[in-house]
Write a protein that holds these residues in place. Sequence first.
Motif, mmCIF file in Angstrom:
data_model
loop_
_atom_site.group_PDB
_atom_site.id
_atom_site.type_symbol
_atom_site.label_atom_id
_atom_site.label_comp_id
_atom_site.label_asym_id
_atom_site.label_seq_id
_atom_site.Cartn_x
_atom_site.Cartn_y
_atom_site.Cartn_z
ATOM 1 N N UNK A 56 0.008 3.424 8.534
ATOM 2 C CA UNK A 56 -0.369 3.986 7.224
ATOM 3 C C UNK A 56 -1.332 3.066 6.472
ATOM 4 N N UNK A 57 -1.208 1.770 6.709
ATOM 5 C CA UNK A 57 -2.156 0.837 6.095
ATOM 6 C C UNK A 57 -3.556 1.098 6.654
ATOM 7 N N UNK A 58 -3.614 1.285 7.962
ATOM 8 C CA UNK A 58 -4.890 1.616 8.602
ATOM 9 C C UNK A 58 -5.500 2.873 7.984
ATOM 10 N N UNK A 59 -4.630 3.823 7.690
ATOM 11 C CA UNK A 59 -5.101 5.106 7.149
ATOM 12 C C UNK A 59 -5.293 5.059 5.635
ATOM 13 N N UNK A 60 -5.105 3.878 5.046
ATOM 14 C CA UNK A 60 -5.252 3.676 3.607
ATOM 15 C C UNK A 60 -4.318 4.550 2.777
ATOM 16 N N UNK A 61 -3.108 4.727 3.319
ATOM 17 C CA UNK A 61 -2.048 5.386 2.555
ATOM 18 C C UNK A 61 -1.122 4.315 1.989
ATOM 19 N N UNK A 62 -0.885 3.277 2.783
ATOM 20 C CA UNK A 62 -0.147 2.105 2.337
ATOM 21 C C UNK A 62 -1.150 0.998 2.065
ATOM 22 N N UNK A 63 -0.751 0.079 1.174
ATOM 23 C CA UNK A 63 -1.580 -1.080 0.889
ATOM 24 C C UNK A 63 -0.711 -2.328 1.030
ATOM 25 N N UNK A 64 -1.253 -3.491 0.689
ATOM 26 C CA UNK A 64 -0.493 -4.722 0.938
ATOM 27 C C UNK A 64 0.871 -4.737 0.210
ATOM 28 N N UNK A 65 0.969 -4.289 -1.030
ATOM 29 C CA UNK A 65 2.303 -4.305 -1.663
ATOM 30 C C UNK A 65 3.335 -3.500 -0.862
ATOM 31 N N UNK A 66 2.945 -2.346 -0.360
ATOM 32 C CA UNK A 66 3.856 -1.527 0.444
ATOM 33 C C UNK A 66 4.209 -2.250 1.745
ATOM 34 N N UNK A 68 4.222 -5.444 2.429
ATOM 35 C CA UNK A 68 5.112 -6.593 2.212
ATOM 36 C C UNK A 68 6.529 -6.148 1.878
ATOM 37 N N UNK A 69 6.646 -5.036 1.191
ATOM 38 C CA UNK A 69 7.980 -4.552 0.841
ATOM 39 C C UNK A 69 8.681 -3.990 2.080
ATOM 40 N N UNK A 70 7.926 -3.315 2.947
ATOM 41 C CA UNK A 70 8.477 -2.900 4.252
ATOM 42 C C UNK A 70 8.947 -4.131 5.032
ATOM 43 N N UNK A 71 8.113 -5.167 4.988
ATOM 44 C CA UNK A 71 8.441 -6.390 5.727
ATOM 45 C C UNK A 71 9.724 -7.018 5.202
ATOM 46 N N UNK A 72 9.921 -6.985 3.893
ATOM 47 C CA UNK A 72 11.163 -7.510 3.316
ATOM 48 C C UNK A 72 12.366 -6.790 3.892
ATOM 49 N N UNK A 73 12.268 -5.461 3.960
ATOM 50 C CA UNK A 73 13.353 -4.664 4.531
ATOM 51 C C UNK A 73 13.558 -5.045 5.994
ATOM 52 N N UNK A 74 12.433 -5.176 6.715
ATOM 53 C CA UNK A 74 12.493 -5.515 8.133
ATOM 54 C C UNK A 74 13.180 -6.873 8.344
ATOM 55 N N UNK A 75 12.788 -7.870 7.548
ATOM 56 C CA UNK A 75 13.384 -9.207 7.675
ATOM 57 C C UNK A 75 14.876 -9.187 7.354
ATOM 58 N N UNK A 76 15.250 -8.388 6.338
ATOM 59 C CA UNK A 76 16.664 -8.307 5.967
ATOM 60 C C UNK A 76 17.479 -7.767 7.148
ATOM 61 N N UNK B 205 -8.608 -3.179 -0.134
ATOM 62 C CA UNK B 205 -8.086 -3.872 1.043
ATOM 63 C C UNK B 205 -6.707 -4.427 0.701
ATOM 64 N N UNK B 206 -6.473 -4.708 -0.563
ATOM 65 C CA UNK B 206 -5.201 -5.297 -1.007
ATOM 66 C C UNK B 206 -4.311 -4.249 -1.691
ATOM 67 N N UNK B 207 -4.789 -3.679 -2.778
ATOM 68 C CA UNK B 207 -3.944 -2.733 -3.527
ATOM 69 C C UNK B 207 -4.547 -1.328 -3.493
ATOM 70 N N UNK B 208 -3.727 -0.342 -3.791
ATOM 71 C CA UNK B 208 -4.193 1.038 -3.768
ATOM 72 C C UNK B 208 -5.051 1.298 -5.009
ATOM 73 N N UNK B 209 -5.908 2.326 -4.948
ATOM 74 C CA UNK B 209 -6.695 2.675 -6.132
ATOM 75 C C UNK B 209 -5.799 2.920 -7.352
ATOM 76 N N UNK B 210 -4.636 3.501 -7.108
ATOM 77 C CA UNK B 210 -3.701 3.781 -8.195
ATOM 78 C C UNK B 210 -3.160 2.479 -8.800
ATOM 79 N N UNK B 211 -2.811 1.542 -7.920
ATOM 80 C CA UNK B 211 -2.320 0.246 -8.409
ATOM 81 C C UNK B 211 -3.427 -0.492 -9.157
ATOM 82 N N UNK B 212 -4.644 -0.395 -8.657
ATOM 83 C CA UNK B 212 -5.776 -1.019 -9.362
ATOM 84 C C UNK B 212 -5.883 -0.462 -10.772
ATOM 85 N N UNK B 213 -5.828 0.850 -10.843
ATOM 86 C CA UNK B 213 -5.983 1.534 -12.123
ATOM 87 C C UNK B 213 -4.875 1.132 -13.103
#
Lengths: 222, 357
Positions: A56-66, A68-76, B205-213
């Motif tokens: 989903x990150x590749x598809x620009x649906x998820x971003x870094x905050x998502x 990292x939060x998935x990763x937190x769940x994974x690590x737990x 690359x880091x945050x979504x457009x929505x988060x940016x906004x």
Amino acid sequence: MAQNKELLFKSLSDAVFEMEEEKTVTLSNTIIEENIDAYEAIEKGLSDGMNRAGQLYEEEEYFIPELLTCADAMYAGLDILKQHLKVNNAGIKNKIVIGVVEGDTHDIGKNLVKVMLETSGFEVIDLGRDIPPRDFVEKAKEVNAKIIALSTLMTTTMEGMKEVLAILKKENLRDQIKVMVGGGPISQGFAEKIGADGYAVNASEAAKLAIKLVIGGIDHER
Amino acid sequence: MKDKMTSLERMTAYNKGESIDRLPCNPNIANGAARVIGCKISEFKGNGKLIAKAQVEAYRMFGHDGVRIFTDLYVQAEAMGAKVYYPLDDTANLETPAINDVSEIEKLQPANPYKDGHLPAHLEAAKILIDQIGLEVPCSGGIVGPFTNAFFLIGIERMTKLILKNPEAVHKLCELSLETCKRYAEAFIKIGLTPTISEPMSSTTIVSPKQFKEFSFPYLKRLIDFILSKGKTVTLHICGKTEKIWEDMVASGANCLSIDNVASLYNCKNKVGDKVRIMGNVDPSSVMYDGTIQDVRQATIECVKQAYDSPKGYIICSGCSLPINTPFANIQAMMDTAREIGYPIKIDALPIQFTMD
């Protein structure tokens, strides 16, 4: 039971993918209570969920905050499951130096690979992230490692992988130390192009590859 | 090749739509200026005189349009309590953030640019810059945007997670960050420089457009409003992917957008070129650092072809700050290519090397 197992793996994958840490913990505990294989749960549950998040990150649906939060769940989940991993001895007494190449601080994939390698009986020396090429070689020499495993998520750092191979060659260590590569932008084609010994698409494949490399490495001349 | 106009004459004429000798060109030299005077990067630490000397000498060598006081992303965070690691001869890095937990936010204070961290040294550099070359070339003060700076206050990973888990804390951090940005910008403006804003963490690359906004835009806009109210213009650089937030970047009030080479200059021109000036985006790494002179020439021409007719104007630039050891010959090649192309641009006369995206 079999269906229950597959269902649990799917739920575990979903929990990671949907960033639900508590649910991931609960499911991981259930897996242990029901005596389900922890390795399989990591592979088909946690790791799978993380792979879907990466997709989903590749598809620009998820971003870094998502991510990292998935990763937190994974690590737990990993914290619970890894205590119950049955270590086999395929890779026993062989050492692997692992790390994320310089310029990159994404280490989720590397951490998963590390767990899988340890499960396969390797002694893993984890250098961490953002590691200069030279450090991989120095550490491998110091501990007499059989394999260097390199990970990256960023295309900008792929050169660092090439550099590790160049240093090994220059120091006439290329025959003694195998190099495996992996991570988001890495492909089999890239691995071949830079002359690495192998590429793995995910953590469990990486463990299988490592075993192949140390076993196959005995009479393999390059 | 020699320029016929000074950079300031060129920029002033270009802004008025009058005739110029060539397109403005800014390779974005950054800490690589150390190589021009033969000092180590770490010598810049707290040394305004040396920062200014390096930038002035680099300008004398290449004659680029725009000289900026900027060493790394962490000066403002450092002035608010973050610890910064200074390698002997490489750009500084964040060692530890100012705080480690949301509960400590109350302890944070906006920085005083005349007193805290290395901000005073940067202001000293700014003053020297204006005194020595302020009448020849636009001089700017690099500011890290409020959102990005907030990451360095509480730690990059922690901040990233707070975006989903504790939005209120993120807003608090950005608010504190904004105050530091405004004070620092005002100090630059008082000396006579124009602030430019770098906001790398705002990239999609880091945050979504929505988060940016939600988290970056409000503070960015307030900073830009503040700078505009002081009679200055603003160039906004966001590294990485930005296509989905170009409209918002325009709405922030920035006069000029500087885009990364991962974004398309051609698309940017078509989408927002009628509203803002654009600059970019020769690949700083594979072309400027690693390429040949011919590669630089080709890439520069390609950028010009994509954006020379952008309605609000176009500045040739690298997609991001140049790597420190970028060969001088490549920087020179970018400048010389701009000079050879000249102005007005006869697009059909440019060598055909690539097709457009």
